[in-house]
Design an enzyme around this catalytic site. Structure first.
Site, PDB file in Angstrom:
ATOM      1  N   ASP A  94       0.862  -1.181   0.000  1.00  0.00           N
ATOM      2  CA  ASP A  94       0.000   0.000   0.000  1.00  0.00           C
ATOM      3  C   ASP A  94       0.899   1.232   0.000  1.00  0.00           C
ATOM      4  O   ASP A  94       1.211   1.808   1.035  1.00  0.00           O
ATOM      5  CB  ASP A  94      -0.921  -0.021   1.216  1.00  0.00           C
ATOM      6  CG  ASP A  94      -2.000   1.048   1.132  1.00  0.00           C
ATOM      7  OD1 ASP A  94      -2.033   1.777   0.122  1.00  0.00           O
ATOM      8  OD2 ASP A  94      -2.801   1.166   2.069  1.00  0.00           O
ATOM      9  N   ALA A  95       1.321   1.610  -1.206  1.00  0.00           N
ATOM     10  CA  ALA A  95       2.310   2.674  -1.369  1.00  0.00           C
ATOM     11  C   ALA A  95       1.732   3.915  -2.034  1.00  0.00           C
ATOM     12  O   ALA A  95       2.313   4.991  -1.951  1.00  0.00           O
ATOM     13  CB  ALA A  95       3.490   2.162  -2.193  1.00  0.00           C
ATOM     14  N   LYS A  96       0.604   3.750  -2.729  1.00  0.00           N
ATOM     15  CA  LYS A  96      -0.093   4.861  -3.414  1.00  0.00           C
ATOM     16  C   LYS A  96       0.863   5.686  -4.265  1.00  0.00           C
ATOM     17  O   LYS A  96       0.850   6.914  -4.241  1.00  0.00           O
ATOM     18  CB  LYS A  96      -0.833   5.725  -2.405  1.00  0.00           C
ATOM     19  CG  LYS A  96      -1.908   4.957  -1.624  1.00  0.00           C
ATOM     20  CD  LYS A  96      -2.623   5.864  -0.648  1.00  0.00           C
ATOM     21  CE  LYS A  96      -3.675   5.089   0.134  1.00  0.00           C
ATOM     22  NZ  LYS A  96      -3.092   4.101   1.077  1.00  0.00           N
ATOM     23  N   ARG A  97       1.667   4.998  -5.065  1.00  0.00           N
ATOM     24  CA  ARG A  97       2.602   5.678  -5.951  1.00  0.00           C
ATOM     25  C   ARG A  97       1.876   6.198  -7.194  1.00  0.00           C
ATOM     26  O   ARG A  97       0.783   5.765  -7.521  1.00  0.00           O
ATOM     27  CB  ARG A  97       3.726   4.738  -6.363  1.00  0.00           C
ATOM     28  CG  ARG A  97       4.585   4.215  -5.209  1.00  0.00           C
ATOM     29  CD  ARG A  97       5.249   5.356  -4.446  1.00  0.00           C
ATOM     30  NE  ARG A  97       6.353   4.889  -3.616  1.00  0.00           N
ATOM     31  CZ  ARG A  97       6.356   4.841  -2.295  1.00  0.00           C
ATOM     32  NH1 ARG A  97       5.286   5.194  -1.631  1.00  0.00           N
ATOM     33  NH2 ARG A  97       7.408   4.421  -1.626  1.00  0.00           N
TER      34      ARG A  97
END
Length: 271
Positions: A94-97
């Protein structure tokens, strides 16, 4: 991991539970702080106690980045432990890059090759050239923010643009991108009334659904409007499970909370 393999695990375990591994050293049991790697020690105990009840784990990378190199090392050890001991479990970074193409390609390499996650969350604001580098990886999945569970979601996502909500336009546009079959989507549980419209646009895609539990989302409502023939849902719970207790019995308490959700899911699957 393919979506078919994920679906098989859902059927085998009677569960579509995803557990968020969002480790805050201020919230874990005090005795773990004596460990050489307290973050990994906490994660390992949670995984050992709950792996039979869930089909996915989702570490939010911010909770590891905040602790610098030690945090990144703990994340690496956690994903390695999962991949070696529980390769059937779907893993989500869950990095939301979401950045320009060559930068996104490096992010994708980091999470898919170096860390060997099955999937990563991305933000679509910069458009297809920021997302397609992630989609190029075979049997890896890109989980795109669609309609989130936070209050600020209404700032942009539900605004009417040219006669249609922006999030719907994002969903429709994403279907045209190269390798769009590798897309999954984040849809917050607190927006349950929107699931019917979302399913009209992306009927077959998996949806990662945060917001059950601590954020007040309703599991039955989400399943009523969001479930498809292959289930198509990963329901995430983080704080409600991993911080069920701060005592020595924290892993057992976490398993108890996970079991409660798994049993609700089993009832829904069998109804």
């Amino acid at each position: 991991m393919t979506t078919q393999q994920l679906t098989e695990q859902i059927k085998k375990k009677n569960s579509f539970l995803c557990i968020g591994l969002d480790v805050d050293l201020n919230k874990i049991p005090i005795h773990l702080l004596k460990e050489e790697d307290p973050i990994f020690a906490f994660n390992k105990a949670i995984i050992d106690a709950t792996h039979h009840l869930c089909v996915a784990y989702k570490p939010n990378t911010a909770f590891y980045e905040a602790y610098g190199l030690k945090g990144w090392k703990a994340l690496e050890k956690t994903i390695m432990y999962l991949n070696v001991n529980h390769p059937e479990i779907f893993t989500i970074a869950d990095a939301k890059r979401g950045d320009i193409g060559n930068t996104s390609a490096m992010y994708a390499k980091a999470f898919f090759e170096d860390f060997a996650f099955d999937s990563v969350t991305v933000a679509p604001y910069m458009g297809k050239d920021s997302v397609e580098p992630f989609l190029a990886f075979k049997n890896k999945h890109t989980i795109m923010l669609a309609l989130t569970s936070n209050a600020g979601a209404f700032d942009f996502q539900t605004k009417i643009v040219d006669g249609k909500e922006l999030y719907k336009q994002v969903l429709e546009t994403s279907k045209t991108w190269k390798n769009a079959k590798n897309l999954m989507y984040v849809v917050g549980a607190t927006k349950a009334e929107y699931f019917a419209d979302i399913r009209k646009i992306i009927p077959e895609a998996f949806l990662l659904v945060p917001g059950i539990g601590a954020q007040g989302g309703n599991l039955q409502e989400v399943c009523k409007y969001g479930m498809n023939d292959a289930v198509g849902l990963l329901i995430n719970s983080s704080r409600g499970i991993i911080y069920a207790s701060q005592n020595d019995n924290f892993a057992t308490a976490a398993a108890g909370k996970a079991k409660e959700l798994q049993e609700q899911m089993e009832t829904i699957l069998n109804s």
